[in-house]
Scaffold this active site. Structure first.
Site, PDB file in Angstrom:
ATOM      1  N   ASP A  30      -0.225  65.516   1.833  1.00 38.47           N
ATOM      2  CA  ASP A  30       0.639  64.350   1.641  1.00 38.47           C
ATOM      3  C   ASP A  30      -0.190  63.285   0.929  1.00 38.47           C
ATOM      4  O   ASP A  30      -1.350  63.076   1.278  1.00 38.47           O
ATOM      5  CB  ASP A  30       1.155  63.812   2.988  1.00 38.47           C
ATOM      6  CG  ASP A  30       2.378  62.911   2.809  1.00 38.47           C
ATOM      7  OD1 ASP A  30       3.474  63.286   3.249  1.00 38.47           O
ATOM      8  OD2 ASP A  30       2.216  61.836   2.167  1.00 38.47           O
ATOM      9  N   GLY A 275      25.014  59.283  11.177  1.00 43.02           N
ATOM     10  CA  GLY A 275      23.962  58.541  10.484  1.00 43.02           C
ATOM     11  C   GLY A 275      22.813  59.487  10.208  1.00 43.02           C
ATOM     12  O   GLY A 275      23.009  60.698  10.087  1.00 43.02           O
ATOM     13  N   CYS A 278      19.972  62.484   6.650  1.00 44.90           N
ATOM     14  CA  CYS A 278      20.519  63.636   5.912  1.00 44.90           C
ATOM     15  C   CYS A 278      21.991  63.496   5.534  1.00 44.90           C
ATOM     16  O   CYS A 278      22.318  63.415   4.350  1.00 44.90           O
ATOM     17  CB  CYS A 278      20.294  64.913   6.714  1.00 44.90           C
ATOM     18  SG  CYS A 278      18.557  65.299   6.906  1.00 44.90           S
ATOM     19  N   ARG A 345      17.278  55.556  10.493  1.00 49.59           N
ATOM     20  CA  ARG A 345      17.818  55.550   9.131  1.00 49.59           C
ATOM     21  C   ARG A 345      19.334  55.755   9.167  1.00 49.59           C
ATOM     22  O   ARG A 345      19.816  56.701   9.803  1.00 49.59           O
ATOM     23  CB  ARG A 345      17.132  56.633   8.286  1.00 49.59           C
ATOM     24  CG  ARG A 345      15.711  56.252   7.889  1.00 49.59           C
ATOM     25  CD  ARG A 345      15.003  57.359   7.146  1.00 49.59           C
ATOM     26  NE  ARG A 345      14.611  58.449   8.014  1.00 49.59           N
ATOM     27  CZ  ARG A 345      13.944  59.541   7.576  1.00 49.59           C
ATOM     28  NH1 ARG A 345      13.671  59.669   6.292  1.00 49.59           N
ATOM     29  NH2 ARG A 345      13.571  60.489   8.430  1.00 49.59           N
TER      30      ARG A 345
END
Ligand code: UDX
Length: 458
Positions: A30, A275, A278, A345
């Site tokens: 990463d 929510g 995805c 999110r």
């Protein structure tokens, strides 16, 4: 096998540690050095049940390592999974810039054969673009590639379980070699021939089906799967509005229609909407895919529109009961977009709270895991140590995430602590009868038996 996994988010970290657990040697890369340092120091960049142990065990066994330079990993591995983020652009299209950047870095350093597998959720024909990219930017005298698609279906909160016990594994390939390599990568999972790190007595499980298809179809399978699940949720939410309007019980309706094996009972729970990282973004991206292909995707636009209205309808219910919200003390149980995760999110809870704050309400909130992430997005809320502190002196409490721990609260205590014992249940997690027995006014989603509403005669 030596495997590189690029991206240490949900999909990347679960895939990397899952593959290591089944015996492969995995390098997880990463470019966020902070995340890599956290992981190498034994920390976790997010909360996911069981993942921390899996990472620790495989790092200790030297089957899993974390680095930040793609080049160092590519030099050691034939098989490369791309698991980077594909967030939505302004117009909802998927942002593929991270995928392209990774492809550039691979083609700049790769030597020999590499199988590059897209595992991030991407629009159809992204694999074609990757193939074209490697043919242009790859040094064809020194390297050659296969590209494949291997969509991920894991759910946050049960991602580790979903990795080891998937309903199916889907691979999109263009060559026998790529198909063979991917089958080798997943053999332990396909045959369920591993010591299960989750269930003490896992017992012999049936083999996992392997769906082998072309790259375009595999990419579409992911978007179509998520859109179908989202459609089921919006369907039952649409039905729940009707139930409230005509005096019926959406819970019973969902139960009975779900008994039809052609429909299936899962993902028929009405509430404040879906929510997460995805469904909302994949739906937007898929609508744009349909549009750019000249197809009528109105159905999915409606799925989005129904979902967006959940917040308004829920806030209307609160206003219907509390009248003026300014100065009202409103408690919130649950901030995460679903239980067993700290992810906020596109969480409906945050959208509801924003509306309440905008109307001048005083909001206190508690979530077992997600308060840290919520604080970053939602100042102006008082975050509390537990659900009782939230209820203290409240004019109403909203249950917005169905965390298990809320089910075992002492509702006698809750009733006596509240200014008005009134609970709005946005996830239908409580029982109307129990609430009545505790003398608590109760408003859920989808049952006509609301507090003070007048059921029209059609
Ligand atoms: C989803 C897909 O399930 C998974 O296969 C894919 O890989 C990634 O996206 P996830 O986002 O973790 O997983 O959440 P999921 O459990 O699917 O729930 C999505 C949202 O739908 C949540 O906000 C949940 O509260 C809501 N939901 C779910 C409902 O409102 N009703 C239901 O019946 C089920």
């Amino acid at each position: 096998m030596n495997i590189t996994v690029i991206g240490a988010g949900y999909v990347g970290l679960i895939t990397a540690s899952g593959l290591a657990e089944t015996g492969h040697r995995v390098i997880c890369v990463d470019d966020d050095q902070g995340k890599i340092d956290t992981l190498n120091a034994g920390g976790m960049p997010f909360y996911e049940p069981g993942l921390g142990d899996l990472v620790d065990r495989n790092r200790a066994a030297k089957r899993l390592e974390f680095i930040s330079r793609i080049e160092d990993a590519v030099a050691q591995c034939e098989v490369i999974f791309i698991c980077v983020g594909t967030p939505p652009l302004e117009d909802g299209e998927a942002d593929l810039s991270s995928v392209e950047l990774v492809a550039r870095r691979i083609s700049a350093c790769a030597r020999g054969y590499h199988l590059v597998i897209e595992k991030s959720t991407v629009p159809v024909q992204t694999g074609r673009r990757l193939q074209k990219h490697f043919s242009i930017y790859g040094d064809n005298s020194q390297s050659h590639y296969d590209v494949a698609s291997n969509p991920e279906f894991l759910r946050e909160g049960s991602g580790v379980e979903d990795f080891f016990h998937p309903d199916r594994i889907v691979i999109g390939v263009d060559s026998k070699k790529a198909a063979g390599l991917l089958e080798e990568v997943y053999r332990p999972v396909l045959e369920q021939s591993f010591v299960c790190p989750i269930h003490d007595s896992c017992g012999k499980r049936p083999h996992v089906p392997l769906v082998v298809t072309d790259i375009n179809s595999a990419e579409l399978i992911k978007h179509a799967s998520n859109s179908f699940l989202a459609m089921k949720i919006s369907f039952i939410n649409m039905i729940s509005d009707l139930c409230e309007a005509v005096g019926a019980d959406a819970g019973k309706v969902a139960q009975a229609i779900g008994m039809d094996s052609r429909i299936g009972s899962s993902f028929l729970r009405p509430g404040i909407g879906f929510g997460g990282s995805c469904f909302p973004k994949d739906l937007q991206a898929f609508v744009r895919v349909g549009q750019s292909a000249g197809c009528d995707f109105t159905l999915l636009r409606e799925v989005e529109r129904i979902n967006q209205r959940r917040v308004d309808l829920f806030v209307d219910k609160i206003k219907h009961e509390l009248w003026v919200l300014r100065g009202k003390r409103i408690g919130v149980w649950g901030l995460a977009f679903k239980p067993r995760t700290d992810d906020v999110r596109s969480a409906p809870a945050l959208a509801i709270i924003r509306r309440l704050l905008a109307e001048g309400a005083v909001v206190r909130a508690y979530d077992p895991q997600a308060m840290g992430k919520a604080k970053a997005q939602l100042p102006g809320v008082e975050y509390c140590a537990d659900a009782y502190v939230v209820a203290e002196g409240a004019d109403a409490v909203l249950a917005l995430t169905e965390w298990e721990e809320f089910l075992s609260l002492d509702f006698e205590k809750v009733r006596t602590m509240m200014a008005r014992p009134l609970i709005f249940d946005g996830r239908n997690m409580f029982s109307r009868i129990d609430m009545a027995e505790h003398g608590i006014e109760y408003v859920d989603v989808g049952s006509g038996a609301q507090l003070h509403n007048h059921t029209p005669t059609l």
